[in-house]
Design an enzyme around this catalytic site. Structure first.
Site, PDB file in Angstrom:
ATOM      1  N   GLU A   1      -6.591 -34.256 -46.214  1.00 41.83           N
ATOM      2  CA  GLU A   1      -5.898 -33.671 -45.075  1.00 41.83           C
ATOM      3  C   GLU A   1      -4.898 -34.734 -44.613  1.00 41.83           C
ATOM      4  O   GLU A   1      -5.257 -35.684 -43.935  1.00 41.83           O
ATOM      5  CB  GLU A   1      -6.847 -33.334 -43.932  1.00 41.83           C
ATOM      6  CG  GLU A   1      -6.115 -32.681 -42.756  1.00 41.83           C
ATOM      7  CD  GLU A   1      -6.761 -32.933 -41.403  1.00 41.83           C
ATOM      8  OE1 GLU A   1      -6.575 -32.088 -40.506  1.00 41.83           O
ATOM      9  OE2 GLU A   1      -7.424 -33.962 -41.219  1.00 41.83           O
TER      10      GLU A   1
ATOM     11  N   ASP B   1     -10.913 -35.896 -43.823  1.00 42.61           N
ATOM     12  CA  ASP B   1     -10.321 -35.618 -42.516  1.00 42.61           C
ATOM     13  C   ASP B   1      -9.372 -36.749 -42.119  1.00 42.61           C
ATOM     14  O   ASP B   1      -9.680 -37.934 -42.275  1.00 42.61           O
ATOM     15  CB  ASP B   1     -11.440 -35.482 -41.479  1.00 42.61           C
ATOM     16  CG  ASP B   1     -10.947 -35.043 -40.124  1.00 42.61           C
ATOM     17  OD1 ASP B   1     -10.384 -33.938 -40.044  1.00 42.61           O
ATOM     18  OD2 ASP B   1     -11.120 -35.807 -39.150  1.00 42.61           O
TER      19      ASP B   1
END
Length: 544
Positions: A266, A206
């Protein structure tokens, strides 16, 4: 998944994203959990995906749906136990599915023991150095240290009682960790090893582009939109070069294990060339292709993104990945049914007219295009059912922190996170036992979109995905490899892959006469008289 005998699985895998709160409820409390996932593993196996990516299942106050982690080596009681997680990983492997976990390294929860210790220890302490604390500006330190804005709205700084301020690029309850701190780096390497030891096959990282902040924390400038970090290559807290040293160390941890453990980043960056830096040899294996997700339904734009992605990633020996939707953006069935078809986030304007039938037609074609491209692909739960964005969730039911942080001006991402419909004619559609209220309300119109209903319909979106994923596994041309473009009229994409495969997609307003072929392998809609209708895709058996 189709690779050469020696190629790692991640080079061509189709990975199914599970938003754990909304996939399946195993204990009947209206919230998805590990038991629910375990009960649906046969569904995922039969769908034909190669791996599952699970959004955070760690203990969390759930300020941001689990992306505010209070313990990186535990399981939130709402989702189960460590024993449940270990049993799930083993069962997934028994079904031929690999397991990817979400890791959230940019920030923790403000309830994490590290942050609680930092607050208690005070300014200048080693505990406080795990996070980004700074004195404020102004005569009495009453102003934030700089002008940085939080992604969910408002200032990225919060003041604590002793006068210092801490950084949170997202919600106030998500303090940013200090990745210049050696203990933070070593502790996360231990966290990776903890889950690798339990059989996890990889991690989705993330906010991979956000870990390193520019020295001195300079102002970002009023012109910077924190929600679009890709507009600048010299942003003070997005995509700093220092992140790559961290990921080289992470790769060393993964390489100590057998089974081809892998990472996916990401990373919202300025383009394919910057993205390729994350997947150079010795760093991460793959990264999400957000340029593709954001591309509009336009043949020239899609081809440009495909070419630039394959060129940039291929130059460093990395596979491309392709994705249409995820838990942070408007579902593509909805955006394809609107005049502006770009992939957009929670601030997308829902006031544009929506042609849902057109959106579904285009989504079917987009699925065949995505699954025919070289490399890997991601399927977000529910896209195989053709689910649209739920845009009429009552305001009192909204839970995304974007809603509160924006002063009730942006509804946030809840519309793409509504619990899946599995069976039956009324909510909760088999997601939970009858009579249980799900954590987000489901539309009354979903009775025809359940897994049960679509499994009985040979023309359903689910039937299309199952057929496409089966052919992708079976056909020697699909998965990793290359493609060759062919001349077409404007608005049409046509490429071939060796041996004996071609994909045509008609994004124009006119029928397109198909090229010479032996057979139609699969089509997203009816084909009549050898012509491909608008907003339709087809897979063909052809001569090389």
């Amino acid at each position: 998944m189709r690779t050469t005998d020696s190629a790692p699985w991640w080079r061509s895998a189709v990975i199914y994203q599970i938003y754990i709160r909304s996939f399946a409820d195993g204990n009947g409390d209206g919230v998805g959990d590990i038991a629910g996932i375990r009960s649906r593993l046969p569904y995922l196996r039969d769908l034909g995906v190669d791996a599952v990516w699970i959004t955070p299942w760690y203990p969390s106050p759930m300020v941001d749906a689990g992306y505010d982690v209070a313990d990186y080596t535990g399981i939130d009681p709402a989702f189960g136990t460590i024993a449940d997680a270990e049993a799930f990983i083993a069962e997934a492997h028994d079904h031929g599915l690999r397991v990817i976990l979400d890791i959230v390294p940019n920030h923790s929860s403000d309830r994490h023991a590290w942050f609680e210790a930092a607050l208690a220890a005070g300014p200048g302490s080693p505990e406080r150095d795990r996070y980004v604390f700074r004195p404020g500006k102004g005569e009495h330190g009453e102003l934030p240290p700089n002008d940085w804005r939080a992604a969910f709205g408002g200032s990225a700084w919060t003041r604590v009682p002793d006068g210092e301020w801490y950084l949170h690029l997202f919600a106030e309850a998500q303090p940013d960790l200090n990745w210049e701190n050696t203990e933070v780096r070593r502790d996360f390497e231990k966290i990776l090893a903890y889950w690798f030891d339990r059989g996890v096959d990889g991690f989705r990282i993330d906010v991979a582009h956000g870990l390193i902040k520019q020295e001195g924390l300079p102002d970002a400038g009023e012109s910077v939109d924190v929600l679009e970090p890709t507009k600048r290559e010299d942003h003070p807290h997005w995509d700093r070069d220092g992140v790559h040293e961290i990921f080289r160390d992470w790769r060393k941890v993964a390489d100590r294990y057998d089974g081809e453990r892998a990472f996916v980043a990401e990373a919202w960056v300025s383009g394919p060339a910057r993205l390729a830096r994350y997947v150079r040899p010795g760093e991460l294996q793959t990264a999400f292709n957000f340029d593709y997700l954001r591309a509009p339904w336009d043949a020239a734009r899609l081809r440009a993104v495909i070419d630039s992605s394959l060129d940039a990633l291929g130059a460093v020996g990395a596979p491309a990945t392709w994705v249409l939707s995820n838990h942070d953006v408007v579902r593509h069935v909805t955006r394809y049914g609107r005049p502006h078809t770009e992939g957009r986030g929670p601030r997308a304007d829902a006031s544009e007219p929506l042609d849902l039938a057109l959106g579904v037609r285009r989504a079917r074609a987009a699925a065949l295009l995505m699954l025919a491209l070289p490399g890997g692909a991601y399927v977000y739960q529910g896209e195989e059912l053709g689910l649209a964005e739920v845009e009429d969730i009552p305001e009192e039911s909204l839970q995304d922190p974007v809603w509160e942080r924006s002063g009730h001006t942006a509804r946030g991402r809840d519309g793409c996170r509504v619990p899946l419909p599995w069976s039956g004619d009324t909510p909760p559609y088999g997601f939970s036992p009858d009579g249980v209220r799900t954590w987000l309300p489901q539309p009354a119109s979903w009775s025809g979109l359940t897994v049960e209903a679509e499994s009985a319909d040979p023309d359903s979106m689910l039937a299309l995905y199952r057929a496409a994923l089966r052919l992708r596994r079976e056909h020697p041309a699909l998965g990793e490899g290359t493609l060759r473009w062919h001349e077409t009229p404007d608005g049409v994409l046509l490429f071939s892959r060796t041996p004996g495969f071609a994909c045509a997609v008609n994004l124009s307003g006119e029928p397109y006469s198909l090229p010479a072929h032996h057979d139609v392998l699969l089509a997203s809609g009816p084909i009549e008289g050898g012509a491909l209708p608008h907003d339709t895709a087809v897979w063909l058996a052809v001569d090389d």
